[in-house]
Design an enzyme around this catalytic site. Structure first.
Site, PDB file in Angstrom:
ATOM      1  N   LYS A  42     -51.222 -88.416 111.763  1.00  9.67           N
ATOM      2  CA  LYS A  42     -51.863 -89.686 112.029  1.00  9.67           C
ATOM      3  C   LYS A  42     -52.090 -89.900 113.515  1.00  9.67           C
ATOM      4  O   LYS A  42     -52.902 -90.714 113.932  1.00  9.67           O
ATOM      5  CB  LYS A  42     -50.980 -90.842 111.508  1.00  9.67           C
ATOM      6  CG  LYS A  42     -50.653 -90.758 110.043  1.00  9.67           C
ATOM      7  CD  LYS A  42     -49.662 -91.880 109.682  1.00  9.67           C
ATOM      8  CE  LYS A  42     -49.086 -91.644 108.314  1.00  9.67           C
ATOM      9  NZ  LYS A  42     -47.997 -92.619 108.031  1.00  9.67           N
ATOM     10  N   GLY A  43     -51.312 -89.192 114.332  1.00 14.34           N
ATOM     11  CA  GLY A  43     -51.216 -89.507 115.764  1.00 14.34           C
ATOM     12  C   GLY A  43     -52.516 -89.560 116.536  1.00 14.34           C
ATOM     13  O   GLY A  43     -52.599 -90.257 117.544  1.00 14.34           O
ATOM     14  N   GLU A  98     -55.907 -83.506 119.178  1.00 24.27           N
ATOM     15  CA  GLU A  98     -54.470 -83.768 119.006  1.00 24.27           C
ATOM     16  C   GLU A  98     -54.036 -84.899 119.933  1.00 24.27           C
ATOM     17  O   GLU A  98     -54.573 -85.053 121.028  1.00 24.27           O
ATOM     18  CB  GLU A  98     -53.678 -82.505 119.374  1.00 24.27           C
ATOM     19  CG  GLU A  98     -53.236 -81.675 118.181  1.00 24.27           C
ATOM     20  CD  GLU A  98     -52.015 -82.262 117.460  1.00 24.27           C
ATOM     21  OE1 GLU A  98     -51.792 -83.492 117.499  1.00 24.27           O
ATOM     22  OE2 GLU A  98     -51.285 -81.466 116.856  1.00 24.27           O
ATOM     23  N   ASP A  99     -53.040 -85.630 119.487  1.00 19.61           N
ATOM     24  CA  ASP A  99     -52.489 -86.677 120.349  1.00 19.61           C
ATOM     25  C   ASP A  99     -51.689 -86.069 121.500  1.00 19.61           C
ATOM     26  O   ASP A  99     -51.885 -86.429 122.655  1.00 19.61           O
ATOM     27  CB  ASP A  99     -51.616 -87.652 119.536  1.00 19.61           C
ATOM     28  CG  ASP A  99     -50.547 -86.959 118.682  1.00 19.61           C
ATOM     29  OD1 ASP A  99     -50.484 -85.708 118.641  1.00 19.61           O
ATOM     30  OD2 ASP A  99     -49.757 -87.678 118.035  1.00 19.61           O
ATOM     31  N   ASP A 102     -46.530 -80.825 122.510  1.00 19.97           N
ATOM     32  CA  ASP A 102     -45.126 -80.843 122.934  1.00 19.97           C
ATOM     33  C   ASP A 102     -44.664 -79.385 122.999  1.00 19.97           C
ATOM     34  O   ASP A 102     -44.902 -78.703 123.987  1.00 19.97           O
ATOM     35  CB  ASP A 102     -44.342 -81.685 121.921  1.00 19.97           C
ATOM     36  CG  ASP A 102     -42.885 -81.876 122.288  1.00 19.97           C
ATOM     37  OD1 ASP A 102     -42.570 -81.917 123.483  1.00 19.97           O
ATOM     38  OD2 ASP A 102     -42.043 -81.987 121.376  1.00 19.97           O
ATOM     39  N   LYS A 130     -46.909 -82.081 127.437  1.00 27.55           N
ATOM     40  CA  LYS A 130     -45.620 -81.998 128.133  1.00 27.55           C
ATOM     41  C   LYS A 130     -45.384 -80.539 128.488  1.00 27.55           C
ATOM     42  O   LYS A 130     -44.784 -79.791 127.703  1.00 27.55           O
ATOM     43  CB  LYS A 130     -44.487 -82.449 127.211  1.00 27.55           C
ATOM     44  CG  LYS A 130     -44.516 -83.898 126.811  1.00 27.55           C
ATOM     45  CD  LYS A 130     -43.325 -84.171 125.883  1.00 27.55           C
ATOM     46  CE  LYS A 130     -43.381 -85.540 125.286  1.00 27.55           C
ATOM     47  NZ  LYS A 130     -42.364 -85.728 124.237  1.00 27.55           N
ATOM     48  N   PHE A 151     -40.145 -89.178 125.683  1.00 29.80           N
ATOM     49  CA  PHE A 151     -40.734 -89.503 124.386  1.00 29.80           C
ATOM     50  C   PHE A 151     -41.633 -90.721 124.543  1.00 29.80           C
ATOM     51  O   PHE A 151     -41.185 -91.783 124.953  1.00 29.80           O
ATOM     52  CB  PHE A 151     -39.661 -89.743 123.323  1.00 29.80           C
ATOM     53  CG  PHE A 151     -40.232 -89.709 121.939  1.00 29.80           C
ATOM     54  CD1 PHE A 151     -40.423 -88.499 121.281  1.00 29.80           C
ATOM     55  CD2 PHE A 151     -40.617 -90.879 121.307  1.00 29.80           C
ATOM     56  CE1 PHE A 151     -41.000 -88.458 120.015  1.00 29.80           C
ATOM     57  CE2 PHE A 151     -41.187 -90.849 120.035  1.00 29.80           C
ATOM     58  CZ  PHE A 151     -41.376 -89.639 119.394  1.00 29.80           C
ATOM     59  N   VAL A 152     -42.903 -90.529 124.253  1.00 27.61           N
ATOM     60  CA  VAL A 152     -43.868 -91.604 124.486  1.00 27.61           C
ATOM     61  C   VAL A 152     -44.429 -92.148 123.168  1.00 27.61           C
ATOM     62  O   VAL A 152     -44.442 -91.456 122.147  1.00 27.61           O
ATOM     63  CB  VAL A 152     -45.047 -91.123 125.382  1.00 27.61           C
ATOM     64  CG1 VAL A 152     -44.564 -90.830 126.793  1.00 27.61           C
ATOM     65  CG2 VAL A 152     -45.733 -89.894 124.784  1.00 27.61           C
ATOM     66  N   ASP A 158     -46.343 -92.543 117.617  1.00 26.04           N
ATOM     67  CA  ASP A 158     -45.335 -93.425 117.028  1.00 26.04           C
ATOM     68  C   ASP A 158     -43.924 -92.951 117.297  1.00 26.04           C
ATOM     69  O   ASP A 158     -43.676 -91.807 117.683  1.00 26.04           O
ATOM     70  CB  ASP A 158     -45.521 -93.454 115.508  1.00 26.04           C
ATOM     71  CG  ASP A 158     -45.032 -92.156 114.854  1.00 26.04           C
ATOM     72  OD1 ASP A 158     -45.501 -91.085 115.268  1.00 26.04           O
ATOM     73  OD2 ASP A 158     -44.161 -92.221 113.968  1.00 26.04           O
ATOM     74  N   ARG A 164     -47.817 -97.439 117.071  1.00 30.87           N
ATOM     75  CA  ARG A 164     -49.110 -96.752 117.145  1.00 30.87           C
ATOM     76  C   ARG A 164     -50.208 -97.661 117.696  1.00 30.87           C
ATOM     77  O   ARG A 164     -51.165 -97.195 118.299  1.00 30.87           O
ATOM     78  CB  ARG A 164     -49.550 -96.261 115.753  1.00 30.87           C
ATOM     79  CG  ARG A 164     -48.700 -95.130 115.190  1.00 30.87           C
ATOM     80  CD  ARG A 164     -49.406 -94.493 113.995  1.00 30.87           C
ATOM     81  NE  ARG A 164     -48.510 -93.708 113.159  1.00 30.87           N
ATOM     82  CZ  ARG A 164     -48.182 -92.440 113.366  1.00 30.87           C
ATOM     83  NH1 ARG A 164     -48.664 -91.803 114.408  1.00 30.87           N
ATOM     84  NH2 ARG A 164     -47.365 -91.799 112.556  1.00 30.87           N
TER      85      ARG A 164
HETATM   86  P1  IMP Z   1     -45.385 -79.814 118.801  1.00 27.32           P
HETATM   87  O1  IMP Z   1     -45.670 -79.021 117.569  1.00 27.32           O
HETATM   88  O2  IMP Z   1     -43.979 -79.658 119.264  1.00 27.32           O
HETATM   89  O3  IMP Z   1     -46.384 -79.558 119.929  1.00 27.32           O
HETATM   90  O4  IMP Z   1     -45.414 -81.315 118.409  1.00 27.32           O
HETATM   91  C1  IMP Z   1     -46.526 -81.986 118.185  1.00 27.32           C
HETATM   92  C2  IMP Z   1     -46.256 -83.269 117.427  1.00 27.32           C
HETATM   93  O5  IMP Z   1     -44.953 -83.842 117.658  1.00 27.32           O
HETATM   94  C3  IMP Z   1     -47.229 -84.284 117.930  1.00 27.32           C
HETATM   95  O6  IMP Z   1     -48.475 -84.175 117.266  1.00 27.32           O
HETATM   96  C4  IMP Z   1     -46.502 -85.572 117.656  1.00 27.32           C
HETATM   97  O7  IMP Z   1     -46.724 -85.972 116.336  1.00 27.32           O
HETATM   98  C5  IMP Z   1     -45.053 -85.229 117.838  1.00 27.32           C
HETATM   99  N1  IMP Z   1     -44.583 -85.604 119.204  1.00 27.32           N
HETATM  100  C6  IMP Z   1     -44.192 -84.767 120.174  1.00 27.32           C
HETATM  101  N2  IMP Z   1     -43.824 -85.435 121.279  1.00 27.32           N
HETATM  102  C7  IMP Z   1     -44.015 -86.733 120.996  1.00 27.32           C
HETATM  103  C8  IMP Z   1     -43.813 -87.948 121.767  1.00 27.32           C
HETATM  104  O8  IMP Z   1     -43.403 -87.979 122.931  1.00 27.32           O
HETATM  105  N3  IMP Z   1     -44.117 -89.113 121.115  1.00 27.32           N
HETATM  106  C9  IMP Z   1     -44.581 -89.159 119.832  1.00 27.32           C
HETATM  107  N4  IMP Z   1     -44.784 -88.055 119.097  1.00 27.32           N
HETATM  108  C10 IMP Z   1     -44.497 -86.857 119.667  1.00 27.32           C
HETATM  109 MG    MG Z   2     -49.229 -85.409 115.829  1.00 24.12          MG
END
Ligand code: IMP
Ligand code: MG
Length: 173
Positions: A42-43, A98-99, A102, A130, A151-152, A158, A164
């Site tokens: 949803k992000g 993508e939002d 991470d 990040k 964590f944002v 969310d 959100r």
């Molecule tokens: P990744 O697979 O570790 O890159 O994580 C991606 C997903 O983790 C993002 O699409 C978010 O849904 C969630 N996520 C990672 N960091 C944050 C944050 O700081 N705030 C909110 N959601 C996050």
């Molecule tokens: Mg996401």
């Protein structure tokens, strides 16, 4: 119940300005192409809505939803598709929206799955990154902002489903 407001990290006007610039860059790069924006729910829904309107080109929009195994604030590497794109993307120019990147694991898996459908091209656009946390090699073709390892929430992101709808990116107090 008292709940303190997240502390602003990226205010609304900076988001607006950055998204507008991204839209202009994407417009320049995709002129004459068959662009499909694919948002990860949803992000990405708020970023996607603003970005789509900032790209002055004919385009189509699609969405997919994945969940990462495990819980909490860290993804564990494998993602499961809750649902996939609904239109054929073969031969099209796909831009994954993508939002936040991470660890990078989600975007990497989703890009792989999209590329298996034989688009003409598949690139990545993320609002936030990040860099300190990213564990896989990943090219972010269009990036809004690099942020520190915090964590944002807000602007689609969310914490436990909340925040959100904040119009800015904030850090939980
Ligand atoms: P990744 O697979 O570790 O890159 O994580 C991606 C997903 O983790 C993002 O699409 C978010 O849904 C969630 N996520 C990672 N960091 C944050 C944050 O700081 N705030 C909110 N959601 C996050
Ligand atoms: Mg996401």
């Amino acid at each position: 119940m008292t709940r303190s407001k997240p502390v602003p990290l990226i205010p609304e006007r900076r988001l607006r300005a950055r998204v507008r610039r991204l839209g202009r860059t994407i417009r320049r790069d995709y002129r004459g192409r068959d662009l499909v924006l694919v948002g990860v729910l949803k992000g990405s829904f708020i970023f996607m809505a603003d970005l789509a309107r900032a790209i002055d080109l004919p385009l189509t929009c699609d969405f997919l939803r994945v969940s990462s195994y495990g819980s909490g604030t860290e993804s564990l590497g494998s993602v499961r598709f809750e649902f996939d794109v609904t239109q054929p993307i073969k031969g099209k120019d796909v831009l994954l929206v993508e939002d936040i990147i991470d660890t990078g694991l989600t975007a990497r898996s989703v890009l792989r799955s999209l590329k298996a459908k034989k688009p003409r091209s598949a690139r990545l656009c993320a609002l936030l990154h990040k860099p300190e946390r990213t564990r896989v090699p990943l090219t972010i073709d269009y990036l809004g902002f690099k942020i520190p390892n915090r964590f944002v929430v807000g602007y689609g992101l969310d914490h436990d489903g909340r925040h959100r709808n904040l119009p800015y990116i904030g850090v939980l107090a």
